[in-house]
Scaffold this motif. Structure first.
Motif, short mmCIF file in Angstrom:
data_model
loop_
_atom_site.label_atom_id
_atom_site.label_comp_id
_atom_site.label_asym_id
_atom_site.label_seq_id
_atom_site.Cartn_x
_atom_site.Cartn_y
_atom_site.Cartn_z
N MET A 1 0.86 -1.17 0.00
CA MET A 1 0.00 0.00 0.00
C MET A 1 0.91 1.23 0.00
SD MET A 1 -2.92 1.07 2.88
CE MET A 1 -3.62 -0.55 2.92
N PRO A 2 0.70 2.15 -0.94
CA PRO A 2 1.52 3.37 -1.01
C PRO A 2 1.35 4.23 0.24
CG PRO A 2 0.21 3.07 -3.01
CD PRO A 2 -0.25 2.04 -2.03
N GLU A 3 2.41 4.99 0.57
CA GLU A 3 2.39 5.83 1.78
C GLU A 3 1.20 6.78 1.83
OE1 GLU A 3 3.89 5.99 4.78
OE2 GLU A 3 4.80 4.15 4.08
N GLU A 4 0.86 7.37 0.68
CA GLU A 4 -0.27 8.29 0.64
C GLU A 4 -1.56 7.57 1.03
OE1 GLU A 4 -1.88 11.72 -2.33
OE2 GLU A 4 -1.35 9.81 -3.27
N SER A 5 -1.72 6.34 0.58
CA SER A 5 -2.91 5.56 0.94
C SER A 5 -2.87 5.18 2.42
CB SER A 5 -2.98 4.28 0.10
OG SER A 5 -3.12 4.58 -1.26
N VAL A 6 -1.70 4.82 2.92
CA VAL A 6 -1.57 4.43 4.33
C VAL A 6 -1.97 5.60 5.23
CG1 VAL A 6 0.05 3.79 6.16
CG2 VAL A 6 0.17 2.66 3.93
N ALA A 7 -1.49 6.78 4.92
CA ALA A 7 -1.82 7.95 5.74
C ALA A 7 -3.32 8.21 5.74
CB ALA A 7 -1.06 9.18 5.23
N ALA A 8 -3.96 8.07 4.60
CA ALA A 8 -5.40 8.28 4.52
C ALA A 8 -6.17 7.21 5.29
CB ALA A 8 -5.85 8.32 3.06
N ARG B 1 -7.03 8.69 -2.73
CA ARG B 1 -5.60 8.40 -2.60
C ARG B 1 -5.24 6.94 -2.87
NH1 ARG B 1 -7.10 12.58 0.24
NH2 ARG B 1 -5.70 14.36 0.44
N THR B 2 -6.14 6.23 -3.53
CA THR B 2 -5.80 4.84 -3.85
C THR B 2 -6.43 4.42 -5.17
OG1 THR B 2 -5.76 2.56 -3.05
CG2 THR B 2 -7.77 3.80 -2.62
N ASP B 3 -5.75 3.52 -5.85
CA ASP B 3 -6.28 2.89 -7.05
C ASP B 3 -6.64 1.43 -6.78
OD1 ASP B 3 -5.97 5.19 -8.61
OD2 ASP B 3 -3.89 4.68 -9.12
N ASP B 4 -6.35 0.96 -5.56
CA ASP B 4 -6.62 -0.42 -5.20
C ASP B 4 -8.13 -0.65 -5.14
OD1 ASP B 4 -7.25 -2.37 -2.70
OD2 ASP B 4 -5.46 -3.04 -3.82
N ARG B 5 -8.62 -1.57 -5.94
CA ARG B 5 -10.07 -1.79 -6.05
C ARG B 5 -10.70 -2.22 -4.73
NH1 ARG B 5 -14.16 -1.69 -9.48
NH2 ARG B 5 -15.76 -3.28 -9.33
N GLY B 6 -10.06 -3.13 -4.02
CA GLY B 6 -10.61 -3.59 -2.75
C GLY B 6 -10.70 -2.47 -1.73
N LEU B 7 -9.65 -1.66 -1.65
CA LEU B 7 -9.64 -0.53 -0.73
C LEU B 7 -10.68 0.51 -1.14
CD1 LEU B 7 -8.55 0.93 1.72
CD2 LEU B 7 -6.61 1.71 0.31
N ARG B 8 -10.79 0.75 -2.43
CA ARG B 8 -11.80 1.70 -2.92
C ARG B 8 -13.21 1.21 -2.58
NH1 ARG B 8 -10.57 5.83 -6.00
NH2 ARG B 8 -12.57 5.82 -7.07
N ASP B 9 -13.46 -0.08 -2.77
CA ASP B 9 -14.79 -0.62 -2.44
C ASP B 9 -15.09 -0.45 -0.95
OD1 ASP B 9 -15.15 -1.38 -5.08
OD2 ASP B 9 -14.75 -3.50 -4.73
N SER B 10 -14.11 -0.73 -0.12
CA SER B 10 -14.28 -0.58 1.32
C SER B 10 -14.51 0.88 1.71
CB SER B 10 -13.06 -1.15 2.04
OG SER B 10 -13.23 -1.05 3.43
N ALA B 11 -13.73 1.77 1.12
CA ALA B 11 -13.87 3.20 1.43
C ALA B 11 -15.22 3.74 0.97
CB ALA B 11 -12.73 3.98 0.77
N LEU B 12 -15.67 3.31 -0.20
CA LEU B 12 -16.97 3.76 -0.69
C LEU B 12 -18.10 3.25 0.21
CD1 LEU B 12 -18.67 5.25 -2.75
CD2 LEU B 12 -18.64 3.16 -4.17
N ALA B 13 -18.01 2.02 0.65
CA ALA B 13 -19.03 1.47 1.57
C ALA B 13 -19.04 2.26 2.87
CB ALA B 13 -18.76 -0.01 1.82
N ALA B 14 -17.86 2.58 3.40
CA ALA B 14 -17.77 3.34 4.64
C ALA B 14 -18.32 4.75 4.47
CB ALA B 14 -16.31 3.39 5.11
N LEU B 15 -17.98 5.39 3.36
CA LEU B 15 -18.49 6.73 3.09
C LEU B 15 -20.02 6.70 3.00
CD1 LEU B 15 -17.07 9.28 0.55
CD2 LEU B 15 -19.50 8.93 0.79
N THR B 16 -20.55 5.74 2.28
CA THR B 16 -22.00 5.63 2.11
C THR B 16 -22.69 5.37 3.44
OG1 THR B 16 -21.68 4.79 -0.14
CG2 THR B 16 -23.82 4.37 0.89
N ASP B 17 -22.16 4.43 4.22
CA ASP B 17 -22.76 4.12 5.52
C ASP B 17 -22.77 5.34 6.43
OD1 ASP B 17 -23.06 1.52 4.61
OD2 ASP B 17 -21.40 0.72 5.81
N GLY B 18 -21.66 6.07 6.47
CA GLY B 18 -21.58 7.26 7.30
C GLY B 18 -22.54 8.35 6.84
N ALA B 19 -22.68 8.50 5.53
CA ALA B 19 -23.60 9.50 4.99
C ALA B 19 -25.05 9.17 5.36
CB ALA B 19 -23.44 9.61 3.48
N VAL B 20 -25.39 7.90 5.30
CA VAL B 20 -26.75 7.48 5.67
C VAL B 20 -27.00 7.75 7.15
CG1 VAL B 20 -28.26 5.46 5.95
CG2 VAL B 20 -27.01 5.81 3.80
#
Length: 146
Positions: A1-8, A103-122
């Motif tokens: 995982m790139p440093e920029e992704s780790v920090a995020a 800050r990531t192109d990793d599909r699994g991490l993007r899927d997880s982040a999108l789910a978390a963003l959506t859940d928090g928004a709801v």
């Protein structure tokens, strides 16, 4: 995982840890009919925290520990202030997870982040509705300043 992704991801973990603390704090100020909703939100954040910590550990990174306590932006003294701080905690998580998406192109991490963003928004929308805020839903969840 790139440093920029780790920090995020570490920042998102911190937002999840803070949200867990907030849910514990506000439970004393909300009526019994909201107890199940509070428990649901706290459980969701604990699960996301654990998933995020595992993600970091699997990437060979040490997850940051939670702070011993957090200071809400205003004192929580009643139902209205409890709802305000819940909305803020949920909004903070959406901002953090949006930053992961950016800050990531990793599909699994993007899927997880999108789910978390959506859940928090709801959850933020539900708490805004409970507080009588309008509009309850935000057009672009996770955008800083929303």
């Amino acid at each position: 995982m790139p440093e920029e992704s780790v920090a995020a991801v570490q920042a998102a973990l911190g937002a999840e840890q803070a949200a867990i603390w907030v849910y514990g704090l506000v439970s004393a100020f909300l009526p019994e009919e909201l107890a199940a909703t509070v428990d649901e939100g706290a459980t969701a954040h604990r699960n996301r925290r654990d998933e995020t910590a595992r993600l970091l550990a699997d990437a060979g990174r040490k997850p940051r520990p939670p702070e011993p306590a957090y200071v809400p932006p205003e004192p929580v003294t009643d139902q209205a202030s409890a709802l305000t701080v819940l909305v803020l905690a949920e909004t903070d998580t959406t901002v953090a997870w949006r930053a992961v998406l950016e800050r990531t192109d990793d599909r699994g991490l993007r899927d997880s982040a999108l789910a978390a963003l959506t859940d928090g928004a709801v959850r933020a929308t539900r708490w805004r509705e409970q507080a009588g805020d309008t509009p309850a839903a935000r057009a672009f969840p996770g955008r800083p300043g929303d």
